[in-house]
Design a protein around this motif. Structure first.
Motif, PDB file in Angstrom:
ATOM      1  N   PHE A  58      53.456 -10.470   1.075  1.00  0.00           N
ATOM      2  CA  PHE A  58      53.310 -11.918   1.036  1.00  0.00           C
ATOM      3  C   PHE A  58      53.782 -12.444  -0.314  1.00  0.00           C
ATOM      4  O   PHE A  58      53.360 -11.947  -1.349  1.00  0.00           O
ATOM      5  CB  PHE A  58      51.837 -12.319   1.183  1.00  0.00           C
ATOM      6  CG  PHE A  58      51.200 -11.961   2.494  1.00  0.00           C
ATOM      7  CD1 PHE A  58      51.287 -12.822   3.576  1.00  0.00           C
ATOM      8  CD2 PHE A  58      50.473 -10.787   2.630  1.00  0.00           C
ATOM      9  CE1 PHE A  58      50.666 -12.522   4.778  1.00  0.00           C
ATOM     10  CE2 PHE A  58      49.849 -10.471   3.835  1.00  0.00           C
ATOM     11  CZ  PHE A  58      49.950 -11.343   4.916  1.00  0.00           C
ATOM     12  N   THR A  62      53.855 -18.172   0.287  1.00  0.00           N
ATOM     13  CA  THR A  62      53.394 -17.864   1.648  1.00  0.00           C
ATOM     14  C   THR A  62      51.881 -17.722   1.667  1.00  0.00           C
ATOM     15  O   THR A  62      51.209 -18.255   2.556  1.00  0.00           O
ATOM     16  CB  THR A  62      54.061 -16.575   2.164  1.00  0.00           C
ATOM     17  OG1 THR A  62      55.482 -16.736   2.101  1.00  0.00           O
ATOM     18  CG2 THR A  62      53.636 -16.266   3.586  1.00  0.00           C
ATOM     19  N   ALA A  63      51.351 -17.000   0.689  1.00  0.00           N
ATOM     20  CA  ALA A  63      49.894 -16.836   0.611  1.00  0.00           C
ATOM     21  C   ALA A  63      49.224 -18.201   0.524  1.00  0.00           C
ATOM     22  O   ALA A  63      48.242 -18.467   1.233  1.00  0.00           O
ATOM     23  CB  ALA A  63      49.528 -15.977  -0.591  1.00  0.00           C
ATOM     24  N   SER A  65      50.320 -21.061   1.610  1.00  0.00           N
ATOM     25  CA  SER A  65      50.429 -21.752   2.906  1.00  0.00           C
ATOM     26  C   SER A  65      49.421 -21.209   3.924  1.00  0.00           C
ATOM     27  O   SER A  65      49.083 -21.896   4.885  1.00  0.00           O
ATOM     28  CB  SER A  65      51.850 -21.654   3.457  1.00  0.00           C
ATOM     29  OG  SER A  65      52.112 -20.371   3.972  1.00  0.00           O
ATOM     30  N   LEU A  66      48.956 -19.992   3.699  1.00  0.00           N
ATOM     31  CA  LEU A  66      47.964 -19.368   4.589  1.00  0.00           C
ATOM     32  C   LEU A  66      46.536 -19.571   4.088  1.00  0.00           C
ATOM     33  O   LEU A  66      45.590 -19.037   4.661  1.00  0.00           O
ATOM     34  CB  LEU A  66      48.266 -17.872   4.748  1.00  0.00           C
ATOM     35  CG  LEU A  66      49.596 -17.534   5.428  1.00  0.00           C
ATOM     36  CD1 LEU A  66      49.865 -16.041   5.339  1.00  0.00           C
ATOM     37  CD2 LEU A  66      49.625 -18.017   6.872  1.00  0.00           C
ATOM     38  N   THR A  68      45.335 -18.791   0.897  1.00  0.00           N
ATOM     39  CA  THR A  68      44.844 -17.761  -0.008  1.00  0.00           C
ATOM     40  C   THR A  68      45.827 -17.617  -1.174  1.00  0.00           C
ATOM     41  O   THR A  68      46.707 -18.439  -1.353  1.00  0.00           O
ATOM     42  CB  THR A  68      44.626 -16.425   0.746  1.00  0.00           C
ATOM     43  OG1 THR A  68      43.936 -15.505  -0.106  1.00  0.00           O
ATOM     44  CG2 THR A  68      45.913 -15.816   1.260  1.00  0.00           C
ATOM     45  N   LYS A  83      43.952 -10.063   8.824  1.00  0.00           N
ATOM     46  CA  LYS A  83      43.694 -11.450   9.262  1.00  0.00           C
ATOM     47  C   LYS A  83      44.855 -12.347   8.843  1.00  0.00           C
ATOM     48  O   LYS A  83      45.299 -13.217   9.594  1.00  0.00           O
ATOM     49  CB  LYS A  83      42.387 -11.952   8.650  1.00  0.00           C
ATOM     50  CG  LYS A  83      42.130 -13.430   8.838  1.00  0.00           C
ATOM     51  CD  LYS A  83      40.874 -13.876   8.104  1.00  0.00           C
ATOM     52  CE  LYS A  83      40.690 -15.373   8.143  1.00  0.00           C
ATOM     53  NZ  LYS A  83      39.523 -15.808   7.365  1.00  0.00           N
ATOM     54  N   TYR A  84      45.372 -12.129   7.650  1.00  0.00           N
ATOM     55  CA  TYR A  84      46.475 -12.941   7.141  1.00  0.00           C
ATOM     56  C   TYR A  84      47.811 -12.510   7.736  1.00  0.00           C
ATOM     57  O   TYR A  84      48.714 -13.324   7.899  1.00  0.00           O
ATOM     58  CB  TYR A  84      46.485 -12.925   5.611  1.00  0.00           C
ATOM     59  CG  TYR A  84      45.288 -13.672   5.090  1.00  0.00           C
ATOM     60  CD1 TYR A  84      45.324 -15.056   4.971  1.00  0.00           C
ATOM     61  CD2 TYR A  84      44.102 -13.011   4.789  1.00  0.00           C
ATOM     62  CE1 TYR A  84      44.204 -15.764   4.551  1.00  0.00           C
ATOM     63  CE2 TYR A  84      42.984 -13.712   4.370  1.00  0.00           C
ATOM     64  CZ  TYR A  84      43.042 -15.086   4.255  1.00  0.00           C
ATOM     65  OH  TYR A  84      41.932 -15.783   3.851  1.00  0.00           O
ATOM     66  N   LYS A  87      47.738 -14.456  10.905  1.00  0.00           N
ATOM     67  CA  LYS A  87      48.039 -15.866  10.648  1.00  0.00           C
ATOM     68  C   LYS A  87      49.531 -16.063  10.351  1.00  0.00           C
ATOM     69  O   LYS A  87      50.132 -17.044  10.790  1.00  0.00           O
ATOM     70  CB  LYS A  87      47.196 -16.398   9.483  1.00  0.00           C
ATOM     71  CG  LYS A  87      45.736 -16.605   9.827  1.00  0.00           C
ATOM     72  CD  LYS A  87      44.903 -17.000   8.622  1.00  0.00           C
ATOM     73  CE  LYS A  87      45.115 -18.441   8.237  1.00  0.00           C
ATOM     74  NZ  LYS A  87      44.162 -18.893   7.187  1.00  0.00           N
ATOM     75  N   TYR A  88      50.103 -15.123   9.613  1.00  0.00           N
ATOM     76  CA  TYR A  88      51.521 -15.221   9.276  1.00  0.00           C
ATOM     77  C   TYR A  88      52.395 -15.145  10.534  1.00  0.00           C
ATOM     78  O   TYR A  88      53.349 -15.912  10.691  1.00  0.00           O
ATOM     79  CB  TYR A  88      51.920 -14.114   8.288  1.00  0.00           C
ATOM     80  CG  TYR A  88      53.389 -14.184   7.964  1.00  0.00           C
ATOM     81  CD1 TYR A  88      53.853 -15.082   7.008  1.00  0.00           C
ATOM     82  CD2 TYR A  88      54.315 -13.401   8.642  1.00  0.00           C
ATOM     83  CE1 TYR A  88      55.207 -15.192   6.732  1.00  0.00           C
ATOM     84  CE2 TYR A  88      55.672 -13.509   8.375  1.00  0.00           C
ATOM     85  CZ  TYR A  88      56.115 -14.399   7.427  1.00  0.00           C
ATOM     86  OH  TYR A  88      57.444 -14.514   7.166  1.00  0.00           O
TER      87      TYR A  88
END
Length: 165
Positions: A58, A62-63, A65-66, A68, A83-84, A87-88
């Protein structure tokens, strides 16, 4: 599932759930994560040349946008970072059919669905310089297939690491 003997059963179960939910191939996702983490499957894996962190490397943007950060991702248990990963990949639900498309979702999402001979990087662009090692035939361009070749090697190698049931 390939590479399953290198990770926990919880990790395997979560990867299978992600792939079932999103219409992905679990072996392809495991091959991508094997490549991105140097076969460690570590949430803490960092790229020394960028902000890339974790199971699918990530980027900081990007992190964010998720919801985190790469620092938070690096502190997570490997299983929890999935989990991420979910989501990605959610925006790609049902669209990733090939190994190459699974990897393009990580490397260059605009190449998802394009043919394998699609040029993703050209010598005249900065992205090419950062990825010129992928240019197998040294013709000044990297195709989708060339970019995914090392992931395909991880797909083949991963068959040696299947958990005994």
């Amino acid at each position: 599932m390939i590479w399953s003997s290198k990770v926990s059963q919880t990790f395997v179960d979560r990867v299978q759930w992600i792939c079932d939910e999103l219409g992905m191939n679990a072996d392809y996702l495991m091959a991508c994560m094997a490549f991105e983490t140097g076969e460690s499957f570590s949430a803490a894996k960092r790229n020394p040349a960028s902000s890339a962190t974790g199971l699918i490397q990530f980027m900081a943007s990007t992190a964010k946008s998720l919801g985190t950060t790469t620092s938070a991702l690096a502190r997570m248990a490997d299983e929890d970072q999935l989990k991420y990963v979910y989501k990605y990949f959610l925006p790609f639900k049902g669209r990733l059919q090939s190994l190459e498309d699974h990897y393009m979702a990580i490397l260059l999402p605009t190449a998802v669905g394009k043919p394998n001979d699609y040029d993703i990087f050209r010598a005249s662009r900065a992205q090419y310089l950062a990825n010129k090692g992928l240019d197998k035939n040294r013709d000044g361009k990297v195709t989708k297939a060339e970019a995914a070749a090392k992931v395909r090697e991880k797909l083949e190698k991963g068959a040696r690491y299947v958990r005994e049931v």
